[in-house]
Design an enzyme around this catalytic site. Structure first.
Site, PDB file in Angstrom:
ATOM      1  N   HIS A  63      72.531 -35.330  60.790  1.00 51.63           N
ATOM      2  CA  HIS A  63      71.939 -35.521  62.119  1.00 51.63           C
ATOM      3  C   HIS A  63      72.954 -36.158  63.070  1.00 51.63           C
ATOM      4  CE1 HIS A  63      71.154 -39.418  60.188  1.00 51.63           C
ATOM      5  NE2 HIS A  63      70.935 -39.949  61.379  1.00 51.63           N
ATOM      6  N   ASP A  67      76.419 -43.124  63.304  1.00 54.50           N
ATOM      7  CA  ASP A  67      76.808 -43.592  61.970  1.00 54.50           C
ATOM      8  C   ASP A  67      76.769 -42.470  60.939  1.00 54.50           C
ATOM      9  OD1 ASP A  67      73.969 -43.679  62.289  1.00 54.50           O
ATOM     10  OD2 ASP A  67      73.786 -44.925  60.497  1.00 54.50           O
ATOM     11  N   HIS A  68      76.441 -41.259  61.390  1.00 54.23           N
ATOM     12  CA  HIS A  68      76.473 -40.089  60.507  1.00 54.23           C
ATOM     13  C   HIS A  68      77.384 -38.977  61.026  1.00 54.23           C
ATOM     14  CE1 HIS A  68      73.046 -41.196  57.793  1.00 54.23           C
ATOM     15  NE2 HIS A  68      72.841 -42.035  58.797  1.00 54.23           N
ATOM     16  N   HIS A 150      63.540 -37.527  60.735  1.00 55.58           N
ATOM     17  CA  HIS A 150      64.134 -38.774  61.246  1.00 55.58           C
ATOM     18  C   HIS A 150      64.312 -38.716  62.758  1.00 55.58           C
ATOM     19  CE1 HIS A 150      66.608 -42.347  61.359  1.00 55.58           C
ATOM     20  NE2 HIS A 150      67.645 -41.672  61.816  1.00 55.58           N
ATOM     21  N   ASP A 171      69.198 -39.708  56.519  1.00 62.37           N
ATOM     22  CA  ASP A 171      68.092 -40.556  56.983  1.00 62.37           C
ATOM     23  C   ASP A 171      66.851 -39.668  57.078  1.00 62.37           C
ATOM     24  OD1 ASP A 171      70.018 -42.468  57.201  1.00 62.37           O
ATOM     25  OD2 ASP A 171      70.015 -42.563  59.388  1.00 62.37           O
ATOM     26  N   HIS A 388      63.096 -44.609  59.369  1.00 65.99           N
ATOM     27  CA  HIS A 388      63.661 -44.558  58.024  1.00 65.99           C
ATOM     28  C   HIS A 388      62.501 -44.712  57.043  1.00 65.99           C
ATOM     29  CE1 HIS A 388      67.957 -44.889  59.053  1.00 65.99           C
ATOM     30  NE2 HIS A 388      67.575 -45.696  60.019  1.00 65.99           N
TER      31      HIS A 388
END
Length: 526
Positions: A63, A67-68, A150, A171, A388
């Protein structure tokens, strides 16, 4: 060759810079490629120096959250990675906006930038898109995705290598909310699941209770003459909260005198993306489309930046970034934090090392961007809408799918340890022997999977096998010979000979005369 190796390069006993490498049967796959929101520059990246990027065959991004995904331009153009990159259509569209915003907000000094606008644009050309449930075969690996619930476009990836199935959830959230369906339950049970452990053994309050608490905190602060700051990222859970406040304001005329601002230079473009992908949302939103655009708000105004903001009285401001590191949200925090009438309402998970996490510890003083230390007098509230999965969701998810192995990632060390212990107790009580791992960054988990090889006989050889009895076969409608299991028509211990052709993880046995008919190979005499 039966050994599978799983190594987190980020999000191993931490939250941030999600990045996981899977090696099996000569194939190497990377899942996610994010940065750590508590750091800037190169130190925010996953531990890329512990691998050879040229060995990565596939990179699957779940996604658009930074942070991804925000290390992707760096990995594509600052390393020797030559593989293919996949994500969903809506993730790609929003990734472009999110990373443009990230580069703008996080720009402290040129030497700290891990990518520039040119890198971001070039990365768009390298990204390939897939739909949910679409099966893709690339680099000898089969994979497909499920909706993760998410954020818009979030995917869980199922990868099949030589018959061993690996599910990476990224997530995910099993609970339906105001605009998204919950995560799907995969139809095909995986052998290994890599799952987030963000909330450890915590269980969320029911959604209606969190919504009630959130709206009441905001309304009370406004009526006392205070300003309310909601630090968020430009896209994601922000849209959920905007839908909530729009509905609440429509039901409470006494609040109409208090403006709500959505402060992002990408606000209009963000909303246009959400309008484009309404077909991926839940029935609640689809029904509202018949009455008008659900993201065309009556009580919420867009702000492109601090220069457009007239700070004249009580109001609600949604401002990025969500962790208060810099940007408009940090500017407003510095301006408002010394007034006890004001409120800070944090709606998402806060990783260690961020200002947002620090203020949740209720410090008496905070340091402003200017370096000045001042008393923290504004009220601080944490009401999670981060989508989450909590412990209840994850334990039921894992229990239903019943994998042989589970790997925990995306959780602080203590929370992850508690979750591992709780899951072990539950599985023991259920009589299930599921092995659970919680590796640190750069710590490799090794596990052995022995898979039987299946060989398919085709052409003349298949006809001979089926005619000898025991296997069904014959001519297809197109006149081609039917295929059969190489052992189906042969007696026990009987030899079956022919040419064995391997492509990826598929094995085909055939007569030499059928070589050009069923393959792109040819026979010759030397």
């Amino acid at each position: 060759e039966n050994l599978m190796e799983i190594t987190p390069l980020g999000a191993g006993q931490e939250v941030g810079r999600s990045c996981l490498v899977l090696k099996y049967k000569g194939k190497t796959i990377m899942f996610d490629c994010g940065v750590h929101p508590a750091y800037s520059g190169l130190v925010a990246l996953p531990y890329f120096d512990s691998i050879d990027p040229s060995e990565i065959d596939l990179l699957l991004v779940t996604h658009f959250h930074i942070d991804h995904s925000a290390a992707l331009p760096y990995f594509l153009f600052k390393t020797n990675f030559k593989g293919r990159v996949f994500m969903t259509h809506s993730t790609k569209a929003i990734y472009r906006l999110m990373l443009a915003d990230f580069a703008r907000v996080g720009k402290v000094a040129t030497e700290e930038q891990i990518f520039d606008e040119k890198d971001l644009q070039r990365s768009m050309e390298r990204i390939e898109v897939i739909d949910y449930h679409q099966e893709v075969e690339a680099c000898g690996v089969r994979f497909w995705s499920y909706a993760a619930g998410h954020v818009l476009g979030a995917a869980m990836f199922m990868v099949d290598i030589s018959g061993v199935k690996f599910l990476y959830t990224g997530d995910y959230n099993r609970e339906e909310d105001r605009h998204l369906k919950g995560a799907e339950m995969p139809i095909v049970p995986p052998d290994i699941i890599c799952v987030e452990s963000t909330y450890g053994v915590q269980t969320h309050l029911p959604l209606f209770e969190r919504e009630k608490l959130y709206t009441e905190v905001i309304a009370d602060s406004l009526q006392k003459g205070g300003r309310v700051l909601c630090p968020v990222f430009a896209l994601g859970r922000t849209q959920e909260l905007l839908l909530l406040l729009e509905e609440y304001w429509s039901q409470h005329p006494e609040l109409h005198r208090f403006p709500i601002y959505y402060a992002s230079p990408l606000a209009k473009r963000c909303m246009s993306v959400y309008q484009t992908y309404i077909n991926q949302m839940n029935d609640r939103i689809k029904h509202k489309v018949a009455e008008g655009n659900p993201f065309d708000f009556k009580y919420i105004q867009n702000l492109s930046g601090v220069s457009d903001f007239e700070d004249t009285g009580p109001c609600v401001v949604f401002a990025s970034p969500g962790m208060l590191q810099s940007g408009f949200s940090r500017q407003l925090f510095d301006r408002w934090c010394q007034n006890s009438k004001n409120a800070l309402v944090i709606p998402g998970y806060c990783p260690e090392g961020t200002l947002a996490k620090h203020v949740l510890t209720e410090p008496k003083e905070v340091q402003l961007l200017s370096g000045q230390v001042v008393p923290l007098k504004m009220s601080v509230h944490y009401i999670s809408f981060s989508a989450h999965a909590d412990y209840t969701q994850t334990s039921e998810f894992l229990s239903t799918l019943n994998p042989a192995k589970v790997v925990l990632v995306h959780g602080e060390s203590t929370e992850m340890g508690r979750m591992k212990s709780a899951l072990q107790r539950r599985f023991e009580n259920e009589g299930k022997s599921i092995e659970i791992f919680n590796p640190k960054n750069c710590e490799t988990v090794s596990m052995e999977f022995k898979v039987d090889k299946h060989v398919r006989a085709v052409g003349r050889l298949a006809e001979r096998l089926t005619s000898s009895g025991g296997a069904s076969g014959g001519k297809g409608s197109n006149g081609e010979s039917a295929s059969a299991s190489a052992s189906a028509g042969a007696g026990a211990g009987e030899r079956v000979s022919g040419l064995l052709v391997q492509k990826g993880f598929k094995h085909t046995l055939l007569d030499a005369e059928d070589l050009q008919t069923y393959t792109q190979l040819s026979a010759n005499t030397v």
